[in-house]
Design a protein around this motif. Structure first.
Motif, PDB file in Angstrom:
ATOM      1  N   GLU A 136       0.829  -1.214   0.000  1.00 38.62           N
ATOM      2  CA  GLU A 136       0.000   0.000   0.000  1.00 38.62           C
ATOM      3  C   GLU A 136       0.859   1.257   0.000  1.00 38.62           C
ATOM      4  OE1 GLU A 136      -3.775   1.965   2.480  1.00 38.62           O
ATOM      5  OE2 GLU A 136      -2.890   0.041   3.088  1.00 38.62           O
ATOM      6  N   ALA A 171       0.341  -6.596  -4.434  1.00 36.41           N
ATOM      7  CA  ALA A 171      -0.356  -7.325  -3.375  1.00 36.41           C
ATOM      8  C   ALA A 171       0.688  -7.763  -2.356  1.00 36.41           C
ATOM      9  CB  ALA A 171      -1.077  -8.543  -3.953  1.00 36.41           C
ATOM     10  N   PRO A 172       0.257  -8.141  -1.176  1.00 38.53           N
ATOM     11  CA  PRO A 172       1.223  -8.627  -0.189  1.00 38.53           C
ATOM     12  C   PRO A 172       2.059  -9.795  -0.700  1.00 38.53           C
ATOM     13  CG  PRO A 172      -0.855  -8.148   0.877  1.00 38.53           C
ATOM     14  CD  PRO A 172      -1.102  -8.021  -0.598  1.00 38.53           C
ATOM     15  N   GLU A 173       1.540 -10.520  -1.737  1.00 39.82           N
ATOM     16  CA  GLU A 173       2.278 -11.670  -2.257  1.00 39.82           C
ATOM     17  C   GLU A 173       3.180 -11.331  -3.429  1.00 39.82           C
ATOM     18  OE1 GLU A 173      -0.437 -14.667  -3.629  1.00 39.82           O
ATOM     19  OE2 GLU A 173      -1.015 -13.534  -5.433  1.00 39.82           O
ATOM     20  N   LYS A 222      -4.362  -5.198  -4.733  1.00 35.32           N
ATOM     21  CA  LYS A 222      -5.289  -6.320  -4.688  1.00 35.32           C
ATOM     22  C   LYS A 222      -4.824  -7.328  -3.638  1.00 35.32           C
ATOM     23  CE  LYS A 222      -7.191  -6.246  -9.378  1.00 35.32           C
ATOM     24  NZ  LYS A 222      -7.523  -7.076 -10.564  1.00 35.32           N
ATOM     25  N   PRO A 223      -5.717  -8.192  -3.192  1.00 36.59           N
ATOM     26  CA  PRO A 223      -5.317  -9.218  -2.211  1.00 36.59           C
ATOM     27  C   PRO A 223      -4.333 -10.229  -2.798  1.00 36.59           C
ATOM     28  CG  PRO A 223      -7.694  -8.896  -2.194  1.00 36.59           C
ATOM     29  CD  PRO A 223      -7.174  -8.179  -3.400  1.00 36.59           C
ATOM     30  N   GLU A 224      -4.446 -10.505  -4.124  1.00 40.52           N
ATOM     31  CA  GLU A 224      -3.570 -11.454  -4.796  1.00 40.52           C
ATOM     32  C   GLU A 224      -3.127 -10.857  -6.131  1.00 40.52           C
ATOM     33  OE1 GLU A 224      -4.943 -15.786  -4.590  1.00 40.52           O
ATOM     34  OE2 GLU A 224      -6.828 -14.708  -4.271  1.00 40.52           O
ATOM     35  N   THR A 276      -5.633 -14.042  -9.049  1.00 39.08           N
ATOM     36  CA  THR A 276      -6.695 -14.456  -8.131  1.00 39.08           C
ATOM     37  C   THR A 276      -7.100 -15.910  -8.332  1.00 39.08           C
ATOM     38  OG1 THR A 276      -7.535 -12.184  -8.115  1.00 39.08           O
ATOM     39  CG2 THR A 276      -8.992 -13.900  -7.279  1.00 39.08           C
ATOM     40  N   ARG A 288      -8.049 -17.604  -5.069  1.00 40.82           N
ATOM     41  CA  ARG A 288      -8.812 -17.781  -3.829  1.00 40.82           C
ATOM     42  C   ARG A 288      -8.595 -19.180  -3.249  1.00 40.82           C
ATOM     43  NH1 ARG A 288     -13.019 -15.079  -6.976  1.00 40.82           N
ATOM     44  NH2 ARG A 288     -12.940 -12.850  -6.511  1.00 40.82           N
ATOM     45  N   PRO A 317      -5.885 -20.343  -0.451  1.00 41.40           N
ATOM     46  CA  PRO A 317      -4.741 -20.032   0.413  1.00 41.40           C
ATOM     47  C   PRO A 317      -3.677 -21.130   0.430  1.00 41.40           C
ATOM     48  CG  PRO A 317      -6.812 -19.535   1.511  1.00 41.40           C
ATOM     49  CD  PRO A 317      -7.165 -20.269   0.263  1.00 41.40           C
TER      50      PRO A 317
END
Length: 338
Positions: free
Chosen positions: A27, A49-51, A104-106, A109, A111, A113
């Protein structure tokens, strides 16, 4: 701009990049990365993304080279992107309209984990070794891309999961693949990123040997001569080039401006194809046609009065490239035969 220049002399450099890396500060990086690109006229989309990071951008050679130095050796990423999968190509015109850096989270994507490429991933296969692997009878070959991508081109003997989005790949695996039966699975995608997650997912589901094409189709088309290629058709890319062929030469595909489905030459010859309004893939979706027809009307009015329309950029670029694409493809085939 001279669109008849050979690919090596095309004025825009395109950079496709991805890397699974630990980026808990994604971020904070977002505005800094956006400012760096915008200040140098770079356009395209990068996902943080964090990944990790994923995306494709284009600009002058100097601008893209500066971005590469900043990403890989600069203080912001602090060498966390070392070893990233990066592919460069050239374009006759800017293939993007604006610059976007998205959080984004990924970065891709799925979904799931349990699919963690940082923890476990399949065996990378270099493009020059890919043909010998996929020709083996004990190897199941799976195209991990979506149906509209597969429709433009794929490897011979590859299974098509017929997915609309990558998140559906889990369902395909559950219904069509069996770790007890399918001992060796080879997978491929556009640039390699989806295969990293897909291979990690298969390993988490008990599959023993999972292989994936390093650098994806794009690296294969770049490295393997067309005379030795097992890839048929063109590779869909997520920018206004729409598709590329062997040698990463811009392909013949265009986009339907109503539904955004890639169109082959046969699609454009179909009775349901109306430029800028509809195509065989959305002929029954009347709701999209009115807006598309109005956009096309505004574009044509803009052309008539010499005024550029925002939605006209891609169509104009496509028209300017049309004659050059065939010549570039022929030149690429000639080089591979030499």
């Amino acid at each position: 701009m001279n669109v008849s220049l050979p690919q090596s002399q095309q004025p825009y450099k395109v950079m496709a990049i991805y890397k699974f890396a630990d980026l808990p500060d994604a971020e904070a990086i977002q505005p800094v990365l956006a400012a760096f690109c915008c200040s140098r006229g770079i356009k395209g989309t990068l996902i943080l993304a964090p990944e990790g990071i994923n995306g494709t951008v284009a600009g002058t050679t100097e601008a893209i080279d500066a971005l590469a130095d900043w990403l890989f050796a600069g203080p912001v990423f602090a060498r966390r992107l070392e070893g990233a999968e990066v592919k460069y190509s050239k374009a006759s015109a800017m293939p993007f309209l604006r610059m976007k850096v998205r959080l984004k989270p990924e970065i891709v994507t799925l979904r799931a984990p349990e699919a963690n490429p940082a923890r476990q991933v399949g065996t990378y296969v270099e493009p020059e070794d890919w043909n010998s692997l996929i020709e083996r009878n004990d190897v199941v070959l799976v195209d991990t891309r979506n149906d509209y991508e597969v429709g433009l081109g794929t490897f011979q003997r590859a299974l098509d999961p017929a997915t609309k989005s990558f998140t559906e790949f889990k369902d395909y695996v559950a219904e069509h693949l069996d770790p007890k039966r399918d001992k060796k699975v080879a997978m491929f995608c556009t640039g390699g990123i989806r295969c990293e997650k897909a291979s990690s997912y298969l390993l988490s589901q008990g599959f023993e040997e999972v292989f994936h094409l390093k650098g994806g189709i794009l690296r294969y088309l770049e490295m393997v001569p067309e005379s030795e290629s097992r890839f048929s058709g063109e590779c869909f890319v997520f920018d206004e080039r729409v598709s590329v062929g062997h040698g990463l030469v811009e392909g013949e595909a265009t986009l339907c401006r109503a539904c955004r489905h890639p169109l082959t030459i046969l699609d454009r010859a179909h009775a349901d194809y109306i430029e800028g309004v509809s195509c065989p893939h959305c002929a029954d979706e009347a709701g999209k046609h009115a807006a598309a027809a109005e956009r096309q009307r505004q574009m044509e009015l803009g052309r008539k009065h010499g005024v550029a329309h925002l939605g006209d950029a891609a169509a104009t670029v496509a028209a300017e490239r049309k004659a050059a694409k065939r010549a570039l493809a022929e030149a690429s085939r000639a080089r591979n035969k030499a």
